[in-house]
Scaffold this motif. Structure first.
Motif, mmCIF file in Angstrom:
data_model
loop_
_atom_site.group_PDB
_atom_site.id
_atom_site.type_symbol
_atom_site.label_atom_id
_atom_site.label_comp_id
_atom_site.label_asym_id
_atom_site.label_seq_id
_atom_site.Cartn_x
_atom_site.Cartn_y
_atom_site.Cartn_z
ATOM 1 N N ILE A 8 0.862 -1.267 -0.121
ATOM 2 C CA ILE A 8 0.029 0.007 -0.051
ATOM 3 C C ILE A 8 0.865 1.080 -0.104
ATOM 4 O O ILE A 8 1.984 1.060 0.437
ATOM 5 C CB ILE A 8 -0.940 0.100 1.299
ATOM 6 N N PRO A 9 0.566 2.237 -0.544
ATOM 7 C CA PRO A 9 -0.897 2.464 -1.344
ATOM 8 C C PRO A 9 -0.671 1.724 -2.663
ATOM 9 O O PRO A 9 0.213 1.590 -3.188
ATOM 10 C CB PRO A 9 -0.898 3.947 -1.701
ATOM 11 N N THR A 10 -1.944 1.162 -3.103
ATOM 12 C CA THR A 10 -1.949 0.509 -4.272
ATOM 13 C C THR A 10 -3.219 0.964 -5.230
ATOM 14 O O THR A 10 -4.340 1.147 -4.690
ATOM 15 C CB THR A 10 -2.102 -0.987 -4.389
ATOM 16 N N LEU A 11 -2.933 1.469 -6.280
ATOM 17 C CA LEU A 11 -4.100 2.076 -6.927
ATOM 18 C C LEU A 11 -4.622 0.675 -8.006
ATOM 19 O O LEU A 11 -3.652 0.138 -8.481
ATOM 20 C CB LEU A 11 -3.993 3.358 -7.822
ATOM 21 N N ALA A 12 -6.043 0.914 -7.997
ATOM 22 C CA ALA A 12 -6.513 -0.155 -9.130
ATOM 23 C C ALA A 12 -7.771 0.557 -9.872
ATOM 24 O O ALA A 12 -8.461 1.197 -9.352
ATOM 25 C CB ALA A 12 -7.158 -1.488 -8.173
ATOM 26 N N LEU A 13 -7.661 0.123 -11.103
ATOM 27 C CA LEU A 13 -8.742 0.613 -11.991
ATOM 28 C C LEU A 13 -9.582 -0.380 -12.439
ATOM 29 O O LEU A 13 -9.165 -1.347 -12.901
ATOM 30 C CB LEU A 13 -8.039 1.586 -13.188
ATOM 31 N N PHE A 14 -11.003 -0.036 -12.252
ATOM 32 C CA PHE A 14 -12.017 -1.063 -12.668
ATOM 33 C C PHE A 14 -12.925 -0.538 -13.942
ATOM 34 O O PHE A 14 -13.085 0.698 -13.602
ATOM 35 C CB PHE A 14 -12.899 -1.490 -11.231
ATOM 36 N N LYS A 15 -13.145 -1.170 -14.862
ATOM 37 C CA LYS A 15 -14.147 -0.903 -15.915
ATOM 38 C C LYS A 15 -15.055 -1.979 -16.203
ATOM 39 O O LYS A 15 -14.284 -2.937 -16.254
ATOM 40 C CB LYS A 15 -13.262 -0.351 -16.968
ATOM 41 N N GLY A 16 -16.365 -1.794 -16.265
ATOM 42 C CA GLY A 16 -17.127 -3.033 -16.628
ATOM 43 C C GLY A 16 -16.938 -4.110 -15.581
ATOM 44 O O GLY A 16 -17.380 -5.346 -16.167
ATOM 45 N N GLY A 17 -16.847 -3.819 -14.449
ATOM 46 C CA GLY A 17 -17.064 -4.825 -13.423
ATOM 47 C C GLY A 17 -15.637 -5.876 -13.266
ATOM 48 O O GLY A 17 -15.696 -6.502 -12.338
ATOM 49 N N ARG A 18 -14.677 -5.311 -13.829
ATOM 50 C CA ARG A 18 -13.406 -5.963 -13.713
ATOM 51 C C ARG A 18 -12.089 -5.174 -13.515
ATOM 52 O O ARG A 18 -12.217 -3.854 -14.187
ATOM 53 C CB ARG A 18 -13.214 -7.058 -14.865
ATOM 54 N N GLU A 19 -11.135 -5.549 -12.882
ATOM 55 C CA GLU A 19 -10.019 -4.754 -12.854
ATOM 56 C C GLU A 19 -9.236 -4.772 -14.090
ATOM 57 O O GLU A 19 -9.031 -5.978 -14.715
ATOM 58 C CB GLU A 19 -8.921 -5.557 -11.727
#
Length: 146
Positions: free
Chosen positions: A112-123
């Motif tokens: 941490i920190p970790t950024l995660a980007l989700f689109k359409g219900g998935r990472e």
């Protein structure tokens, strides 16, 4: 007819269905009347996180952090500044991994920190480490353009 999208309210977590063309018009929640496109990052629990990922058609940028983490504290204002630049097309969420350890483990958050980007219900992308607001915005836009 305009494409309809689903947005989860950052205040009451109700699911709203609005025309995509109205996203820039600062639409309000049909349940609690709060802004659906407020640029402030939303602190969420594991259950709320799952609702946002599963029910929102808007891309989600998630900051996985902990209150004892120095780099997390340093990045918090940068994340807020990035939120102002990415709204209304991206919703920013914060997940406290200390309070939501099972979610962090389930998603394989190792630092941490970790950024995660989700689109359409998935990472669709993940980036560990603290970043400046301009880096957060550029990284997010670059990964959404793929």
């Amino acid at each position: 007819m305009s494409e309809m999208i689903h947005l989860v309210c950052p205040s009451c977590h109700g699911v709203n269905r609005i025309p995509a063309a109205r996203l820039g018009d600062s639409p309000n929640c049909g349940k609690c009347r709060s802004s659906l496109t407020d640029s402030s990052p939303v602190e969420v629990s594991a259950a709320d996180f799952n609702k946002f990922v599963q029910r929102s058609d808007m891309p989600l940028l998630v900051d996985f952090w902990a209150p004892w983490c120095g780099p997390c504290k340093m990045m918090a204002p940068m994340f807020e500044a990035a939120a102002a630049q990415l709204a209304p097309s991206v919703r920013l969420l914060k997940v406290n991994t200390e309070e939501n350890q099972q979610l962090g483990a389930q998603l394989g958050i190792r630092s941490i920190p970790t950024l995660a980007l989700f689109k359409g219900g998935r990472e669709v992308a993940r980036q560990p480490g603290a970043m400046e607001s301009a880096q957060i915005v550029a990284w997010t836009r670059q990964n959404l353009a793929r």
